[in-house]
Design an enzyme around this catalytic site. Structure first.
Site, PDB file in Angstrom:
ATOM      1  CG  HIS A   1       5.606  -1.603   9.043  1.00  0.00           C
ATOM      2  ND1 HIS A   1       6.523  -2.170   9.889  1.00  0.00           N
ATOM      3  CD2 HIS A   1       5.417  -2.498   8.053  1.00  0.00           C
ATOM      4  CE1 HIS A   1       6.858  -3.367   9.441  1.00  0.00           C
ATOM      5  NE2 HIS A   1       6.202  -3.588   8.329  1.00  0.00           N
TER       6      HIS A   1
ATOM      7  NE  ARG B   1      -2.582  -5.871  -3.345  1.00  0.00           N
ATOM      8  CZ  ARG B   1      -3.691  -5.170  -3.137  1.00  0.00           C
ATOM      9  NH1 ARG B   1      -4.458  -5.447  -2.088  1.00  0.00           N
ATOM     10  NH2 ARG B   1      -4.055  -4.213  -3.962  1.00  0.00           N
TER      11      ARG B   1
ATOM     12  CB  CYS C   1      -6.596  -6.520 -10.516  1.00  0.00           C
ATOM     13  SG  CYS C   1      -4.990  -7.120 -11.065  1.00  0.00           S
TER      14      CYS C   1
END
Length: 781
Positions: free
Chosen positions: A389, A496, A701
């Site tokens: 994170h 996503r 991409c």
């Protein structure tokens, strides 16, 4: 007398008397290996590490001499740094040029040398100060770390004999494992030695680049509280320690809640789910009960916390899946922050200098947000993972982060000047003036380039000869969407959808998914939005849907999971089709496809979802269906796929990994990962040409699309659109507006004809300079 031998020359095993002699030593040295690696890794400095090394090997192999020579960074000579058996006074004084003597032979050939009668070997040189005259048997192996020679490890015996195969194998194994450990200890001791000393040389560390950017500042260590009370004690008052734990848990919980609510509006959608993930661990009964059990067993609250944290983190550490392993970083970060609240009942606000570079083993989210945004310059972690994170938040804040700096001890570098290169993972502690000046120039140029390209970022993306180029965004969080809209991009090339699943503790409902998809489709309508269907597994597992495999990147992931669970896929498809009602800008992208049958089965489920919604009264349409090309098998069966899809999108990140067999998150081989490798470019050129031959549009991409150098060659290869992180779009648009399509095609043609990636990089960098765009390329990155 035996004659000279070639490096690593083996002979037949000795007769029966040798067999019995080998049995015990072989078992003994193998038992020693693990202990040896651990002890050397825990050494306070490089001298202590080398002394442990020679002593342990000397005893384990029962040799007369064990010595270590390290390569001097200045002139490259080999310097005797530790010995047991030679003259101790020669340590640090005996210097051998590369290629001189048997030790130099090991260094120059980078192979083991096993000699029974050293004095009669052609390479032998006598150095009186070493005191090695009586020793005839010689075995030397190179110490190699990341392809660089760091030194030579030597054992010797008085008797005239050759070392056995198992002895050679042991020493080679030791050198392979300890070269990295010794390098790390050497770097750590260098940091300690230079602390407070204005040597001017500085210390260079290499980690893993987590988020791009350059920073020059001062280190602020995220110090964990001292763990001096982890042992049980009869003086511990369990009731008082339990009360202290509950108080710390409450303070940390309040901090997480206020941190989420107080986060800047632009970051709130990104940070709130991460804070929620922290709180899930903090409120987990198993975790908290484990701490309480340790306290009741006689430990302090801090000691019990550390035991419980390490026990839980070690469980994650042992998991095969990289995403699950990354959760160990979060557990340790939570533990450090909770330890802070245990030790500091009434914490005072800390003053952070401008250019603050937070450093810690793991840096918790509350600590990151504790630093004013205009003062936080970068983050350094000695541990951590690219999936942690900490990296997610750093990228959202657009500050560089470097992970995996194992030689860095935060308390050692606290308060010291630092240069951080988030592009390459390089860090300089107490950098020399030349390094500071170089990176200050780079930082200033980056700011100037950003200002220049931003001023024209909303202009049409059109080449000098009038060819329009579609630039789309890769998005997954609200901040990405806001930036893409601000940059006026031509739609979304990759949304996503798995992030909605990953930031929760259960599968989202159809209604929750509908809300999420509708928001992004409405934001960009009528521009196209390509949404990737659920792509879990590999580096993106779900905590509530564990997938344990030996090789998750080539296992059950992407379309393979959703086809095996049509109930999950149909829920997502219904939500997508509902979200597209009245807008008509949805495009659906299937990940990890390797067989045409997978596309046909997915299209069948798409029709089923459409029929169900039609029966329910919805005015839904069947959107264009595409395949994300990331598996090489698709390259060889492209025409068959073109018959069942409406478009192709190339995922160059995974495709490159599969083509080159390189894991880019593995620090040992990451430098081999290069999307500009000629083999990759030729595969792309062939793919694009064949796709256009069957009238199927194709875009890119992957990260290469957002790099001006990569975008130049992709444009020359003829892609129909480029999709990238919104922050990269301004530079790519600036590039396209400054060149012609003919120039790009010529660059593409020449790039695919190159023999090496080095040649490709040189070609593209020169092409940018010739076009007056050299400022968009930094070869050092």
């Amino acid at each position: 007398m035996a004659g000279p031998t070639e490096p690593r020359r083996r002979r037949s095993r000795a007769p029966d008397d040798g067999a019995s002699e080998r049995a015990d030593p072989e078992l003994r040295v193998l038992r020693t290996l693990r202990t040896l690696v651990q002890e050397v890794g825990q050494a306070a400095d490089v001298r202590e590490a080398l002394e442990i090394l020679v002593r342990r090997i000397h005893d384990a192999m029962r040799v007369d001499v064990c010595s270590v020579y390290l390569r001097d960074g200045g002139d490259g000579e080999l310097v005797l740094q530790a010995t047991l058996g030679l003259n101790a006074d020669s340590v640090g004084r005996l210097r051998l040029p590369l290629g001189e003597g048997l030790v130099g032979l090991v260094a120059s050939t980078r192979e083991p040398v096993n000699v029974s009668d050293a004095a009669h070997h052609p390479a032998y040189r006598y150095f009186p100060e070493s005191g090695e005259a009586p020793f005839q048997a010689f075995l030397g192996v190179p110490l190699l770390h990341q392809r660089e020679l760091r030194g030579v490890l030597v054992v010797q015996n008085e008797e005239n004999r050759r070392f056995f195969d198992h002895e050679i194998d042991f020493l080679v194994t030791v050198s392979a494992q300890l070269a990295e450990v010794v390098s790390r200890v050497e770097a750590t001791s260098s940091l300690r030695a230079s602390s407070g000393a204005a040597t001017g040389a500085g210390t260079h560390l290499k980690g893993i680049a987590g988020a791009p950017g350059v920073a020059i500042g001062v280190v602020v260590a995220d110090r964990p509280t001292p763990a001096n009370d982890a042992a049980r004690s009869e003086e511990v008052d369990p009731a008082a320690e339990l009360a202290a734990l509950d108080e710390a848990l409450d303070r940390f919980d309040d901090e997480l809640e206020s941190g989420a609510l107080g986060a800047r509006e632009s970051l709130r959608a990104t940070l709130v789910p991460l804070f929620d993930a922290y709180r899930l661990i903090l409120h987990d009964d198993t975790f908290v009960d484990a701490i309480r059990a340790e306290i009741r067993a006689g430990r302090t609250a801090d000691g019990g916390l550390r035991m419980a944290v390490e026990r839980l983190a070690s469980v994650f550490d042992q998991m095969d899946d990289p995403y699950q392993r990354a959760r160990a970083s979060d557990v340790r970060a939570i533990g450090n922050r909770l330890a802070f609240h245990l030790a500091t009942r009434h914490p005072r606000s800390r003053e952070y200098p401008h250019g603050t570079v937070l450093a810690g083993e793991e840096v918790a989210l509350p600590r990151i947000l504790d630093v004013p945004s205009d003062r936080l310059a970068a983050i350094l972690c000695s541990g951590g993972s690219l999936l942690s994170h900490t990296v997610v938040v750093a990228r959202a804040l657009e500050i560089p982060v470097v992970m995996g700096l194992r030689a860095m001890q935060p308390e050692t570098v606290d308060g010291r000047a630092v240069v951080v290169d988030g592009f390459t993972g390089r860090v300089w502690i107490d950098p020399p003036e030349a390094i500071r000046t170089q990176y200050a120039t780079i930082a200033a140029e980056e700011r100037e380039i950003d200002e220049a390209v931003q001023s024209s970022s909303t202009l049409p993306c059109r080449t000098t000869d009038g060819v329009d180029v579609s630039i789309r965004a890769n998005v997954g969080i609200d901040l990405d969407i806001d930036r893409a809209l601000h940059a006026q991009l031509d739609g979304v090339g990759l949304y996503r959808s798995e992030l909605l699943f990953m930031l929760r503790d259960s599968f989202p409902s159809e209604e929750e998914q509908y809300t999420d998809y509708r928001r992004v489709l409405e934001a960009f309508a009528p521009r196209p939005v390509t949404i990737r269907s659920l792509d879990i597994g590999g580096d993106k597992p779900l905590s509530y849907f564990p997938i344990s495999e030996e090789n998750p990147f080539l296992g059950w992931r992407g379309i393979r999971v959703t086809l095996d669970h049509p109930e999950l896929f149909l829920t997502q498809l219904r939500a997508l089709l509902r979200a597209d009602e009245g807008l008509g800008n949805l495009q659906l992208l299937l990940p990890m496809v390797s067989r045409v049958e997978e596309v046909e089965e997915a299209r069948g489920l798409l029709r089923q979802a459409h029929e169900e919604l039609t029966r329910d009264g919805h005015d839904a349409r069947v959107p264009p269906l595409g395949v994300l090309i990331e598996v090489p098998a698709v390259l060889h069966d492209l025409e068959a796929f073109a018959e069942v899809v409406d478009f192709f999108s190339i995922g160059t990140n995974d495709l490159t990994q599969h083509l080159l067999a390189v894991d880019r998150s593995n620090a040992r081989v990451a430098e081999l990962y290069d999307t500009l490798h000629p083999a990759v470019l030729r595969a792309l050129a062939d793919l694009i040409e064949r796709a256009h031959g069957v009238r199927t549009p194709v875009g890119v991409c992957g990260q290469i699309a957002g790099d001006p150098v990569g975008a130049l060659v992709l444009l020359g290869l003829g892609v129909d659109w480029l999709s990238m992180a919104p922050a990269a779009a301004a530079r790519v648009k600036h590039l396209i507006r400054a060149i012609s399509s003919d120039q790009a095609r010529e660059v593409g043609r020449r790039a695919t004809a190159m023999r090496s990636a080095t040649d490709v990089h040189a070609l593209l960098e020169q092409a940018l300079r010739d076009a007056g765009l050299g400022h968009l390329s930094r070869p050092s990155r």
